[in-house]
Design an enzyme around this catalytic site. Structure first.
Site, short mmCIF file in Angstrom:
data_model
loop_
_atom_site.label_atom_id
_atom_site.label_comp_id
_atom_site.label_asym_id
_atom_site.label_seq_id
_atom_site.Cartn_x
_atom_site.Cartn_y
_atom_site.Cartn_z
N THR A 205 0.87 -1.18 0.00
CA THR A 205 0.00 0.00 0.00
C THR A 205 0.90 1.23 0.00
OG1 THR A 205 -1.85 -1.02 1.13
CG2 THR A 205 -1.55 1.33 1.52
N ARG A 233 -15.12 -5.87 0.69
CA ARG A 233 -14.33 -5.44 1.86
C ARG A 233 -13.59 -4.12 1.58
NH1 ARG A 233 -8.70 -4.23 2.99
NH2 ARG A 233 -8.33 -4.65 5.18
N ASP A 236 -8.73 0.42 5.81
CA ASP A 236 -8.58 1.74 6.44
C ASP A 236 -8.16 2.83 5.44
OD1 ASP A 236 -6.13 0.28 6.20
OD2 ASP A 236 -5.15 1.87 7.34
#
Ligand code: ASP
Length: 337
Positions: A205, A233, A236
């Site tokens: 990420t 899904r 954050d």
């Protein structure tokens, strides 16, 4: 003779103290990450390491160029993240991990610390640079977060670059999904610990935090989420306060790691809250949040840059791809502890 020796030692001691002090006082304007996880030196080839670092350097240069030319911290964050999104090595944009169904669903967010405006997209499948879409949501809509088909329709309306979903395919990530599915099959029979079902399915990420010449902070994060994710899904990364937060009065933060734990800890905002309400330094606040995440069973890391150019990059995994640029343009990239 003795006096000469003592004087010499004293001079060395003072010089060391001075240089250490200088290192501690280094002022940063841009900090980036490329994800935290089980990144081990033993399993990394020299070529691979070089390639990962080259992308980090390119991202830092792109962001720093914006800051140097007087552009905003939002411009710098977006420029740095775009470079990492365009690289197949990182889990964002091209190179994103696959869902259980073999799709790539991308999430991104961005926040301006001056206005505290924010924008985010989740579950988009055709936007080449999700960070562009997040910025467009922030600047061109009345909303903060758009998801799925709606977000894509908005991106189209904003004339952002759209691609065929196949663009996001990489062999490595596809193989990663197969491995995750295999592992899940084995582990579902043998383990009651949910942590075992999602081992290392989250690498790469990307995120950036920046401080511009006007003293404005900004933060952004972009991801493919977790390999083998299901049912739409969302982690954050696109959630303001969890994966991304910026406030000129305190700090800019971008998180990476097991998203569910960062959501439950409102991790990015918590760094800011600890600084605002408890007067902690950025280093102490950032570390406290990663400890909270760890105590709950989550893993990952974050980058944080305060309004004075102090930064922190704590993580509780083996490694975190990360890099910094100082005000003077000194670039540093790191991978391991
Ligand atoms: N935090 C991201 C998520 O849970 C994954 C990562 O940071 O690698 O979606």
């Amino acid at each position: 003779m003795n006096r000469i020796l003592v004087t010499l030692l004293l001079v060395i001691w003072v010089m060391r103290a001075l240089s250490q002090n200088q290192a501690n006082n280094e002022k940063y304007v841009l900090v980036i990450h490329g994800g935290a996880g089980t990144i081990l030196q033993q399993t990394m080839t020299r070529e691979k390491e070089k390639a990962y670092k080259a992308v980090l350097e390119k991202a830092l240069q792109a962001g720093y160029a914006k800051l140097q030319s007087g552009k905003t911290s939002i411009d710098a964050v977006q420029a740095a993240i775009r470079v990492m999104e365009d690289s197949p090595l990182y889990n964002a944009g091209k190179g994103a991990v696959f869902t259980h169904d073999g799709r790539n669903e991308l999430d991104a967010s961005i926040m301006d610390g001056g206005t505290r405006k924010a924008g985010a997209v989740a579950g988009v499948t055709i936007v080449k640079n999700p960070i562009d879409a997040a910025r467009a949501v922030m600047e061109k809509s009345q909303h903060v977060m758009l998801v799925g088909k709606g977000a894509e329709a908005f991106a189209k309306e904003q004339r952002l670059v759209l691609v065929d979903p196949k663009y996001f395919y990489t062999r490595e990530r596809s193989e990663g999904l197969q491995k995750a599915i295999e592992k899940e099959k084995v582990q579902l029979d043998h383990s009651a610990n949910p942590q075992d079902h999602w081992p290392d399915s989250k690498f790469g990420t990307v995120g950036a935090v920046a401080l511009d010449q006007e003293g404005n902070l900004a933060a952004g994060t972009s991801t493919g989420g977790m390999s083998n994710k299901r049912f739409g899904r969302v982690g954050d990364s696109p959630i303001i306060g969890a994966g991304t937060y910026a406030n000129n009065e305190t700090v800019a933060v971008s998180c990476t790691g097991w998203g569910e734990f960062f959501i439950r800890n409102i991790a990015a905002y918590d760094v800011s809250a600890l600084m605002e309400y408890r007067n902690l330094t950025v280093k102490k606040a950032a570390l406290a949040v990663i400890e909270k995440v760890g105590n709950m069973g989550g893993d990952g890391g974050l980058i944080a840059l305060d309004k004075n150019g102090n930064m922190a990059m704590p993580f509780n995994t083996a490694g975190m791809y990360r890099g910094t640029v100082t005000k003077e343009g000194k670039i540093e990239v790191l991978i391991y502890k």
